[in-house]
Motif scaffolding. Structure first.
Motif, PDB file in Angstrom:
ATOM      1  N   UNK A   1      -3.918  -2.205   5.014  1.00 40.91           N
ATOM      2  CA  UNK A   1      -4.164  -0.901   4.359  1.00 40.91           C
ATOM      3  C   UNK A   1      -4.134  -1.039   2.843  1.00 40.91           C
ATOM      4  N   UNK A   2      -3.242  -1.865   2.301  1.00 40.80           N
ATOM      5  CA  UNK A   2      -3.166  -1.955   0.836  1.00 40.80           C
ATOM      6  C   UNK A   2      -4.400  -2.689   0.285  1.00 40.80           C
TER       7      UNK A   2
ATOM      8  N   UNK B   1      -7.288  -2.656   1.754  1.00 39.79           N
ATOM      9  CA  UNK B   1      -8.348  -1.651   1.916  1.00 39.79           C
ATOM     10  C   UNK B   1      -8.339  -0.651   0.761  1.00 39.79           C
TER      11      UNK B   1
ATOM     12  N   UNK C   1      -1.032  15.830   2.897  1.00 45.58           N
ATOM     13  CA  UNK C   1      -1.545  15.089   4.052  1.00 45.58           C
ATOM     14  C   UNK C   1      -2.586  15.899   4.823  1.00 45.58           C
TER      15      UNK C   1
ATOM     16  N   UNK D   1       1.488   6.828   0.614  1.00 48.34           N
ATOM     17  CA  UNK D   1       0.710   6.435   1.794  1.00 48.34           C
ATOM     18  C   UNK D   1      -0.791   6.717   1.662  1.00 48.34           C
ATOM     19  N   UNK D   2      -1.154   7.845   1.050  1.00 47.95           N
ATOM     20  CA  UNK D   2      -2.586   8.140   0.880  1.00 47.95           C
ATOM     21  C   UNK D   2      -3.224   7.132  -0.085  1.00 47.95           C
TER      22      UNK D   2
ATOM     23  N   UNK E   1      -4.348   1.193  11.988  1.00 47.78           N
ATOM     24  CA  UNK E   1      -5.069   0.443  10.954  1.00 47.78           C
ATOM     25  C   UNK E   1      -4.763   0.975   9.555  1.00 47.78           C
ATOM     26  N   UNK E   2      -3.601   1.652   9.425  1.00 51.06           N
ATOM     27  CA  UNK E   2      -3.117   1.954   8.083  1.00 51.06           C
ATOM     28  C   UNK E   2      -3.369   3.353   7.578  1.00 51.06           C
ATOM     29  N   UNK E   3      -3.930   4.228   8.403  1.00 55.53           N
ATOM     30  CA  UNK E   3      -4.184   5.581   7.899  1.00 55.53           C
ATOM     31  C   UNK E   3      -3.436   6.635   8.711  1.00 55.53           C
TER      32      UNK E   3
ATOM     33  N   UNK F   1       5.513   1.216  -1.369  1.00 51.11           N
ATOM     34  CA  UNK F   1       4.401   1.472  -0.445  1.00 51.11           C
ATOM     35  C   UNK F   1       3.050   1.131  -1.060  1.00 51.11           C
TER      36      UNK F   1
ATOM     37  N   UNK G   1      -0.532   9.007   8.163  1.00 47.99           N
ATOM     38  CA  UNK G   1       0.090   9.520   6.932  1.00 47.99           C
ATOM     39  C   UNK G   1       1.215  10.500   7.301  1.00 47.99           C
TER      40      UNK G   1
ATOM     41  N   UNK H   1       6.445  10.388   0.592  1.00 47.44           N
ATOM     42  CA  UNK H   1       6.026  10.851   1.923  1.00 47.44           C
ATOM     43  C   UNK H   1       4.512  10.926   2.070  1.00 47.44           C
TER      44      UNK H   1
ATOM     45  N   UNK I   1      -2.191   4.310  -0.703  1.00 48.13           N
ATOM     46  CA  UNK I   1      -2.062   2.976  -0.121  1.00 48.13           C
ATOM     47  C   UNK I   1      -3.068   2.699   0.986  1.00 48.13           C
ATOM     48  N   UNK I   2      -3.949   3.641   1.236  1.00 44.07           N
ATOM     49  CA  UNK I   2      -5.032   3.407   2.192  1.00 44.07           C
ATOM     50  C   UNK I   2      -6.407   3.703   1.582  1.00 44.07           C
ATOM     51  N   UNK I   3      -6.535   4.875   0.947  1.00 50.44           N
ATOM     52  CA  UNK I   3      -7.846   5.313   0.455  1.00 50.44           C
ATOM     53  C   UNK I   3      -8.161   4.716  -0.914  1.00 50.44           C
ATOM     54  N   UNK I   4      -9.263   3.986  -1.049  1.00 51.24           N
ATOM     55  CA  UNK I   4      -9.609   3.440  -2.363  1.00 51.24           C
ATOM     56  C   UNK I   4      -9.938   4.520  -3.387  1.00 51.24           C
TER      57      UNK I   4
END
Lengths: 470, 470, 470
Positions: free
Chosen positions: C67-68, C70, B337, B371-372, C326-328, B404, C330, B367, B374-377
């Motif tokens: 977020x997903x 995105x 993270x 999550x990463x 907004x989903x980021x 997630x 972490x 953890x 699940x946000x960053x393309x």
């Protein structure tokens, strides 16, 4: 409500797996018990005095039980614990037992509940559930039963089929109870001491100086300098080995060991002893002394069991009033890869050296312990310990380590108990869980049922003997 | 004892789930293999030389196998490893094979056991279990078989149905074997290199200066200053892309990257190069160079695969005698993270940039990694890697990330193998586990069987192609 | 494709367990909902305005969903989020809904998919799967339905059978909507505020000074010095309690609290306020203010809910354009054993003090949270939260904590939702998972079905009321 633990408890519900699990369990159910680490007092068996009542046997001394009742607002004194400040008076056993029975449902789902059900039913012959209604009747019934000859410690020891029992002892202990047992022609069991030198190695605490004096008295060797302390420890290890000990046991904050040059070690000792050291100096000296234990193990072949990672006595007021081991030791994050590098660099492939690693932090099972045990011949995977000594946690342990290290780098089961009557219950739980776990693998065709039968037998006989050199 | 891997192995035992799992598995069992990361040498396919014997094929080069035998006290030399000190002589292949067969039961429950059973049975046609009794017979049988034309590397490649295979290569490599394959009219496979620049980026090690010289020689660009090194790396990436590379691969202690201003980067380079830098300077320069790799990926579109978190060469004596990759790389706790914030702040939503994250520490699955991703393309979840590339660990991975991140942020499977014959076994294991996992979800009505069929097909075809831009 | 969530979804597939699970689930399915922590706005119920369309109801405000999408390359603005820079224009609801429907399969396996299916089907009466083909039809159908009287917030509240709903509110809020509801004779629900003082306690951020001004305005007490801030916070807590609040809620980087002497606290306050403090000073002051919250809880009896461990706003560009939540955010590694020692030393056995601990890092479940809750009467185990509020994660939570702490140290379920219509879906999921989990234990004979029925009832009624003093 009847108390009747199900014969298939902890075995998998799915029919094809249950059949396999039953057969595997049956194949080891009656194997003699190997107990290489626990907290039974040798005096119990040497004197063979009867237990007095169920509260003193099952409740007051068991911090698994008292801590959970405490978390529901029951004061420690109401559970029979003695308040050293005298602010509260300990309840009488009958009162303690009533409190326990009234709160019986709070244990649902816990490891303790399973052990207690088995102890009550299988060992003590109880057939009704504890409750407010049955408390008095059970108290009377059990108090009477505990006076019968077959419920004395030695008779129970034999009925439990304990093949080897290791106690945990202070290096200054003269081991007279162990000697008495060894010399008693009417006694045929095997009870060996374990060398547990924590208070001599922990140079950060206020009790260290007094501990050194005790050690000097026991060994007849001055402990006023570093070399004397090392020599006295070596002397006491020899004393323990002469009484059958095969292992040492260590509770440290973490697994770090230091291997300083002797001049630096002496300097640290003198600084701590004279009160001029920093906290960091004292911690380093403690790590150095743990390193000395490893070095001695590499020479005398005593197995080094490491139980690390507990933040002891988290609640100072409870510590002040009721002392240590009262349920508020809380685990910390563990790290072994870096911590053990220095000792394994030195002794990791030395055939005399052997260590069994225990953890309170299950994240290290797959990440660190299985990889270490999967390379170093000296490293054995300790059984799931304290807070993890329960059915689901045991499954997680096997899941986490077996794919990397197989079954044969595992040290089998330890019961680690203070409750004599819980020994068979705990081993039985472990055998059931191993049977269930292996049955799942057999049903998934990962290994054959014949192979599984060989593995479960080894896990409960050969592996603990080998890991602890028993 | 016959060797006969069960057709339903690794599928759930419960009947309703097994039926679903079988259908899902059948639907992908014969899909061509996409292998976007592994350690097969392109020379193997370019020269197509026959394998010599089963020990040299299956035991000596596989550190999963040698480390576990070593942990049971078998010396490395007895497994055929060459001791650079000359203190011990490597055993002959037949001896190595005997040792392996005698210890076969120690692999029970491990990932390696499953792969080896499949390699022996499905690829090599073995039908008896390895054992002390069968070792010689198997050695002779396999040695003969490996000389047959259909067991040559290219023939096996075709029978494995490998659609794309990425090798792992040094930036100074001229990629002549890749070129030879590409230019060979008799060869129709797809083998692409992967740019693995670890030794040029790790400024903390003693080999860095020599590495820079190699890079200068390969690129014709001076690497005596920071700008030259960066330019030389860019040049070699272009060389790799010209040979079909789509990805870079990085083994670093952790995932931290630095993005210093150029003057500071130059200062660090000069200090390390001239031997006046601190350890911390060298570490920071290494992180800066990894950051440069990310920057280059954001420009040239090569996917950045990150394999971090191993404490390499934990046992110095084994390193000194037998070299790296001999089974004593031990995982460390991971953190992504904070470590990835700087690179994702810069390139996290840049459509050219793409990274695939691998971990040895499964605690980051739920953890941090899910999550990463699940946000960053730009972030893909790497498959469970090293120590976690096994059935139960794969289930834990899917359990930990899917809720997630869904299935479509996952990079599918990588085999990461040094053992050519283990490629189909490893992909087959992954397909079985995915079928088993999805069958469980279908049986719990979390998704329909139709949806599950679409998902498992995508996981073994579309997702690895997409994640690695293959 | 029809949308028809299966009546047995999330229940165990194995027949003997499914039967038990069904009965347990049926026994709690229709229990009124206790929602002690969430993000529904009291205004929604006070004004009872109709929802406008499905995109504004289900997509745009739900950062789990955005977020997903995105992460699959859909720009935030295309999901209806407003870009404060004006660089991109937010899509219209119909467009947002189309985008969502086209990407429906990407949610397979996620927690959101399960909630959304239940919301669409059970609450909103949808019977076809969202897809590119059905998007427009569904948009029209749902937009019309949301205008019907039985889909207004109050009507939904009643049909959801919400027995108690806690909102999350700023200490400066006048709680006029809560008052309006309380004074409305046509309203019979229970909606209580929760005191969430993060922005007043976080002295490290740029908004702290403005926050202090808001607090001064709301309380009429000067917040220019430490004593004033403490007094103003106490005043607002009293205001909240007067409007029915029973709990405070805290999002902090970690769980550390400081208990400095008053002179040091005042010095830190003045230094931060005057801009002369170090970052470390500001962090320490924040910990001191969190410690003050604990001290106040030990006096006024408000339950202290701790939601720690998130690295907020990981991607600065998204933060700048679309704001927080907004989903980021972490997760980070968590630590409670050391962090909570100071507060539990002071208030751990104080019967007025009560805390509910939530974590984003599941490694602390077995290692720290269960042991803490298994000793301290003041500590309750929070439900699996954010990223862990999903079926498999809930099973892992129960597996990890129950064997140490039983069921009765758990705070039951919280929905923590911003989506009003997801409240019943989330509680239903939790009830199904608890039924499934308990059925597994019943089938393994760990507890009886009668005991399991008592436990599941308590988990969804008595435990959340007790933990949050509702």
């Amino acid at each position: 409500m009847p108390l009747a633990p199900h014969p298939d408890r902890l075995l998998p519900p799915e029919p094809s797996q249950r059949g396999i699990a039953r057969r595997l369990y049956e194949s080891v159910r009656d194997l003699p018990l190997i107990s290489p680490h626990g907290h039974v007092d040798a005096r119990l068996l040497a004197t063979d005095e009867a237990f007095t009542d169920p509260a003193s046997l099952l409740v007051t001394p068991d911090h698994y039980v008292t801590r959970l009742l405490h978390s529901h607002g029951v004061p420690m004194a109401d559970l029979g614990l003695r308040d050293s400040t005298g602010d509260t008076a300990p309840a009488q056993p009958r009162e303690v037992w009533r409190t326990f029975c009234e709160h019986w449902h709070l244990f649902l789902g816990t490891a303790s509940r399973g052990w207690l059900e088995a102890e009550l039913h299988d060992v003590l012959g109880v057939t009704v559930q504890p409750s407010a209604d049955t408390a008095d009747e059970l108290f009377d019934e059990l108090t009477a039963r505990l006076r019968e000859p077959e419920f004395r410690p030695r008779a129970l020891h034999d009925s439990f089929a304990i093949a080897a029992l290791a106690t945990t002892d202070d290096p200054a202990d003269d081991l007279s109870h162990h000697r008495a047992l060894a010399e008693d022609p009417s006694w045929s069991g095997r009870v060996v001491p374990t060398f547990r030198p924590d208070r001599y190695l922990d140079a950060t605490g206020s009790g260290w100086t007094a501990a050194l004096d005790d050690l000097a008295a026991a060994s007849g060797i001055g402990t006023g300098d570093y070399d004397g302390l090392v020599q006295a420890l070596e002397d006491r290890r020899e004393h323990f080995r002469a009484h059958g000990a095969t292992a040492t046991d260590h509770s440290a904050p973490d697994a770090r060991m230091a291997f300083l040059d002797i001049a630096e070690a002496r300097r640290l000792f003198d600084a701590v002893r004279s009160g001029t050291a920093t906290t960091e100096d004292a911690r380093l000296l403690s790590q150095q002394l743990l390193g000395e234990m490893a070095r001695m193990s590499s020479e005398d072949g005593m197995v080094m069991a490491l139980h690390t990672g507990s933040r002891r006595n988290h609640h100072p007021d409870t510590m002040r009033r009721f002392g240590p081991d009262t349920g508020h030791d809380i685990p910390l994050q563990a790290e072994f890869t870096r911590a053990l590098q220095p000792v394994l660099e030195r002794f990791g492939t030395n055939p005399r050296f052997q260590t069994v690693l225990f953890t309170l932090d299950e994240t290290v099972f797959s990440r660190e312990l299985a990889p270490l045990a999967g390379f170093y011949p000296s490293v054995y995977l300790g059984a799931p310990w304290w807070f993890l000594d329960a059915p689901r946690a045991m499954h997680r342990f096997r899941d986490a380590v077996t794919e990397t290290a197989g079954f044969y780098r595992s040290a089998g089961f330890i019961d680690d108990t203070r409750g004599f009557c819980s020994i068979p219950a705990r081993h039985d739980t472990a055998r059931r869980v191993d049977a269930a776990h292996l049955a799942g693998l057999v049903a998934e065709h990962v290994l054959s049922e014949d192979d599984a039968a060989r593995v479960i037998h080894d896990l409960h006989d050969r592996q603990p003997r080998k890991a602890f050199r028993l």
